[in-house]
Design a protein around this motif. Sequence first.
Motif, PDB file in Angstrom:
ATOM      1  N   SER A  29      26.017  24.891  -6.245  1.00  0.00           N
ATOM      2  CA  SER A  29      26.520  23.726  -5.530  1.00  0.00           C
ATOM      3  C   SER A  29      27.750  24.139  -4.732  1.00  0.00           C
ATOM      4  CB  SER A  29      26.887  22.634  -6.543  1.00  0.00           C
ATOM      5  OG  SER A  29      27.846  21.792  -5.984  1.00  0.00           O
ATOM      6  N   SER A  62      26.747  21.498 -14.825  1.00  0.00           N
ATOM      7  CA  SER A  62      25.813  20.426 -14.492  1.00  0.00           C
ATOM      8  C   SER A  62      26.528  19.277 -13.782  1.00  0.00           C
ATOM      9  CB  SER A  62      25.105  19.927 -15.750  1.00  0.00           C
ATOM     10  OG  SER A  62      26.048  19.602 -16.733  1.00  0.00           O
ATOM     11  N   ASP A  88      26.189  17.208  -9.366  1.00  0.00           N
ATOM     12  CA  ASP A  88      26.236  15.757  -9.287  1.00  0.00           C
ATOM     13  C   ASP A  88      27.420  15.301  -8.461  1.00  0.00           C
ATOM     14  OD1 ASP A  88      24.728  13.463 -10.190  1.00  0.00           O
ATOM     15  OD2 ASP A  88      26.619  12.835 -11.094  1.00  0.00           O
ATOM     16  N   TYR A 144      26.476  15.658  -4.952  1.00  0.00           N
ATOM     17  CA  TYR A 144      25.562  14.608  -4.535  1.00  0.00           C
ATOM     18  C   TYR A 144      26.306  13.302  -4.280  1.00  0.00           C
ATOM     19  CZ  TYR A 144      21.751  11.279  -4.623  1.00  0.00           C
ATOM     20  OH  TYR A 144      20.881  10.292  -4.283  1.00  0.00           O
ATOM     21  N   VAL A 176      12.821  21.848  -6.558  1.00  0.00           N
ATOM     22  CA  VAL A 176      13.844  21.063  -7.253  1.00  0.00           C
ATOM     23  C   VAL A 176      13.213  20.333  -8.423  1.00  0.00           C
ATOM     24  CG1 VAL A 176      15.426  19.118  -7.043  1.00  0.00           C
ATOM     25  CG2 VAL A 176      15.302  20.812  -5.224  1.00  0.00           C
ATOM     26  N   GLY A 205      12.776  22.228 -11.371  1.00  0.00           N
ATOM     27  CA  GLY A 205      14.012  22.631 -12.040  1.00  0.00           C
ATOM     28  C   GLY A 205      14.594  23.954 -11.584  1.00  0.00           C
ATOM     29  N   LEU A 243      16.716  25.097  -9.445  1.00  0.00           N
ATOM     30  CA  LEU A 243      17.680  24.596  -8.466  1.00  0.00           C
ATOM     31  C   LEU A 243      18.270  25.712  -7.620  1.00  0.00           C
ATOM     32  CD1 LEU A 243      19.427  22.042 -10.783  1.00  0.00           C
ATOM     33  CD2 LEU A 243      17.484  21.709  -9.266  1.00  0.00           C
ATOM     34  N   SER A 290      19.098  17.852  -8.152  1.00  0.00           N
ATOM     35  CA  SER A 290      18.416  17.798  -9.452  1.00  0.00           C
ATOM     36  C   SER A 290      17.267  16.809  -9.350  1.00  0.00           C
ATOM     37  CB  SER A 290      19.399  17.384 -10.531  1.00  0.00           C
ATOM     38  OG  SER A 290      19.668  16.009 -10.406  1.00  0.00           O
ATOM     39  N   GLN A 291      16.433  16.833 -10.380  1.00  0.00           N
ATOM     40  CA  GLN A 291      15.268  15.949 -10.375  1.00  0.00           C
ATOM     41  C   GLN A 291      15.686  14.499 -10.237  1.00  0.00           C
ATOM     42  OE1 GLN A 291      15.825  18.496 -12.485  1.00  0.00           O
ATOM     43  NE2 GLN A 291      13.927  19.196 -13.460  1.00  0.00           N
ATOM     44  N   SER A 292      16.791  14.192 -10.929  1.00  0.00           N
ATOM     45  CA  SER A 292      17.206  12.786 -10.924  1.00  0.00           C
ATOM     46  C   SER A 292      17.592  12.336  -9.511  1.00  0.00           C
ATOM     47  CB  SER A 292      18.374  12.580 -11.879  1.00  0.00           C
ATOM     48  OG  SER A 292      19.468  13.358 -11.470  1.00  0.00           O
ATOM     49  N   HIS A 293      18.142  13.276  -8.761  1.00  0.00           N
ATOM     50  CA  HIS A 293      18.498  12.920  -7.382  1.00  0.00           C
ATOM     51  C   HIS A 293      17.259  12.571  -6.581  1.00  0.00           C
ATOM     52  CE1 HIS A 293      22.432  15.398  -7.735  1.00  0.00           C
ATOM     53  NE2 HIS A 293      22.490  14.238  -8.349  1.00  0.00           N
TER      54      HIS A 293
END
Lengths: 527, 668
Positions: free
Chosen positions: A2, A28, A32, A35, B101, B104, B106, B136-139
């Motif tokens: 990231s 992790s 995020d 994002y 993505v 997983g 990434l 990520s997957q959730s995104h």
Amino acid sequence: MSIVAKETIEVIAQSIGINNLSDDAALSLAPDVEYRMREILQEAVKCMRHSRRTVLTTDDVDGALNLRNVEPVYGFTSGGPLQFKRAIGHRDLFYIDDRDVDLKEVIEAPLPKAPLDTRVVCHWLAIEGVQPAIPENAPVGVIAAAPNGNTYEQKDELPVDIKLPVKHVLSRELQFYFDKITELTLRKSDSALFKEALVSLATDSGLHPLVPYFTFFVADEVSRGLNDYSLLFALMRVVWSLLQNPHIHIEPYLHQLMPSVVTCLVSKKLGNRIADNHWELRDFTAKLVASICKRFGHVYNTLQTRLTKTLLNALLDPKRSLTQHYGAIQGLAALGPNVVRLLILPNLEPYLRLLEPELLLEKQKNEMKRYEAWRVYGALLRAAGQGIYERLKIFPPLPSPSGHAIWKSKDKVVTAVPNKRKANMEPLEDEPALKKIAADGPIGSLVSANSLSSVTTLALSSQNDAGSSEKMAKRIGKDGKMLKKSVILNQIWKDDLDSGHTLVTLFELLGEGILSFIPSPEMSLFL
Amino acid sequence: MENMQAVNNFVAAYLKKKGFKEAERLLEDLQNKDSAPIDFHNDPELAKFIHRFSQSEDDVARYQDGYSKLRSWTYSSLDLYKHELLRVLYPVFIHSFMDMVAKGHLQEARTFFNTFREDHELMHSRDLQKLEGVLSQSHLEEMEFARSLRQSKVNIKICQYSYDLLLQYLHKTQSTAMLGVINEHINFQVSSGQPSSLSDDAEVVTLIGSFQDAANQINQKEIHWGLLEDSLEERMEKAGSLLSDSEKTEEENKEGDVDETKKRSVESGKQGASTKKLKKEKGLNATAKSARTEASTTPAAPRVKSKLPLPLMSTEVEQSILEDLRNRVQLSSVLLPSVSFYTFLNTHNGLNCSSISQDGSLVAGGFSDSSLKVWDMAKMGQQGGSSILQAENDSTSSEHVVGQNGGKRSYTLFQGHSGPVHSATFSPLGDFILSSSADTTIRLWSTKLNANLVCYKGHNYPVWDVQFSPAGHYFASASHDRTARIWSMDRIQPLRIMAGHLSDVDCVQWHANCNYIATGSSDKTVRLWDVQNGECIRIFIGHRSMILSLAMSPDGRYMASGDEDGMIMMWDISSGRCITPLMGHTSCVWTLAFSCEGSLLASGSADCAVKLWDVTTSAKVPRNEEKSGNTIRLRLLKTLATKSTPVYSLQFSRRNLLFAAGALSKNM
């Protein structure tokens, strides 16, 4: 992976008191965080667009946070875009220079100016699809016209039909306007219409495309019409009006205008009839030159030096005619007392020596020449007097220091004045022609009486001065604040001393005439 | 043999499960064609194929590898078919990325993305910026854009030969990952014959997803774009023809006109120079007359009945509108309009929107400090005397309005909102203003009383835009909550809610006949909604960024939309197709306006210019498209540059004088 580094997350965690953030958690969290930042930015851009802007501001970010139901970040609101600075040693690290502000300073600082209130102004962006050349519109036509005008003037030295190139770049209205103005200037410069035209030149916006043509017109006509007094005066009036116009950027054309203007100031002969009052024209032009220097002096820093050099050369060249000298003196005098003091006063003595024979009836038989000489003498007197007047006027009317200075200077006057003055006075009295110059005559005789009395009161005043300076010393002792003042006073004394000296020399050279320029409070001290 | 059958079934089932329809079809074809059972054991190719499949299910390198191979193959393919094949690359790219993505990987996904993003930067920079944040997957789940991409297929028009080339390549190289992506996410519309021309590119590349089909379906719906029956214009035309029969009456009328216009000009005083202007318009009147009679002979737009109960118009108002119509300047590509520009000074970057009333006499500005300010341009000229009058009016006004303090302020300040004002609109007669704000409300103000009348609450998020209907009374709003709503002035609840956009609804505009509204959205589509039943009846796909402005042609046939990149698109409402993109602006198109008879389109942009476009020729283009392919972009008539003033709003008066407004910004 990231763009937010793991370390950044750790630092942020530490800053809010989490010291044992595990690597995994940081790893992790980082994506995020990235994002979320992108998400906020996306919303912020929407807010920016809906505020009809193309620059993102802190307000937009606050708006975006609001959209996401997040508390906005306080304390970063600013009217304009933020100024980022590059961190030294890092290529792409920026920060906002956030200085510590001393509260006391802020409180003590004078209130900032209230921002101006919003206004709406209206103008024609286009009339039937054509953009009019007014200052409110982007200058499309001006850019095209100016270079054309320049090249045209460089190419054609000879007077040619000016209208020809005009047709290509100017609208018909402007062309007509130009024709009308030039015709008025050439033929009917004494009509009321010409006055109206001058007003129009001084106020109309949208004349900018015509400036190169007017410049050329003036230069052309001045070089051709040196014998035509009224034409020259009209031309200078046109220049004056153009200078007054706030919508015109005349700077690029100054170098073309200045020669013709200076010509009207120091030319040997302006107009061919005796009735032509070329003195008036020279006075007017001097004013014009001074206003140009005042307005554009800071833009063209060589402007004033070049001008003064030209004028001084004209003044100091004994071969030049007296009319030229007169123009030069007027021009220099109009530039202000500083110029007078720096350039005229040092040259006063030798020049007067040159002038003296011209003034005397015995030596100069030609009445015209003599008249001219007196005219020059008057101009010199005025210039020197104004210089010294300005000088004296700026002193605060504190009785003790100036009195002191004069007292000091008078010591020298005592020795110098009587014989010198007499030397000067005698020709004055002998000269009945003097009476012709109404301004000089009466004053000269009037002042002579005054100055006689001044000598008698001299002893008295010096006693007074001694008393007042004692008072002064007491006052300094009384008040602590006066200390500061005394420093200023010292400076003033020094200046005053200087001016006292100048005054004395002036007095020596010009005689009593100069006394009329000394302001009355000073005069009373003098007496 | 039975074994063979089992294997075949197994393969077929597997392919089906994986969604490789193409391969499945091929297999079926193969089976059907030579009906010879495939010898699984003796066919090393197939064995290897299946083997590869099962073995490297999650091998991410396949994506990277496969994509880079596909890319280099595409770039080296035949020139004639290259641009068609290139279109395939982008969807393959983004879906490969999202697949990675989703599985997983990434780190690999990021490197893959960064390696190839440059290829697509030019066409899809905005999408890429969004996708870049997917980490990520959730995104993938959370992000609307990614989700819609995942759920939908991309339509790509491709000619038969390109299609064959592509399939051949994929089979030959056995790049199963690519085949998988293509099968899963691309829907090929294979057409026989020559490959389509390059210029169609723009149409195809927009990735909106599954609603391409839906959109096509929606766009089949019936639409009555005609003008309203018995409108004033229609009556005018009829009356005009009657008048021309009897010269005498016309002359009488004309004399009356002159007096009346003179009176009007003194009263309303459209900013000072109006008498002059009116005279000019008068002069043109004669030519306009003749042009109009010509126009009336051409087939007029069909007339429709209004589905909404419309407010009645008082006869006085009717008279004044008729008067305006009679004095209208007929604009065309050779007769351009006069443009009067209102510049906002000292806005301190706070002006969010501006609006100009129909006759140009009132100008409103919405500010980020929640205030709405209204300038009366008619009073501007006679400032001195009016201040006392103003002060008298103030005493009667409500507490919402801080009036002019003894003439100090040149405007009327409307305070009431609690967030930046994003939009303002005047009612057609200029007696009301609506403003929408980030505080989620819409407020109705009276310019006569200088007071707030109603606060409409209904949206849940900032209201980006609000527009009065051409007939007044009704208005439409667009909001960040992805809905557009229809309201009437007398109800505090919305009458209709239009939901369907996938992102913010950024702008809204009424159709000339009041039966439809158009909305532009951040999802890069424009939709047309039926006001009566709230259904979406058209989707216009083609923009590549957020839509900022909309305008409807007065004949109801066309619509123009402007976006963030400076692109303006002209749409045919009945077919739902883009007639032509109008390119010229370099920055956001904030506003669009059609001239009253529809021959010109004016656009105002952040690049400090007003551009005038010829609508009549641009509308003709589709007919002779084949003949003159290159003349499409020659319809920019005039660019009027302002002095570092972005143009926020444009408004044609009924007499076809164009008003523009913008804030002077020095740091541009």
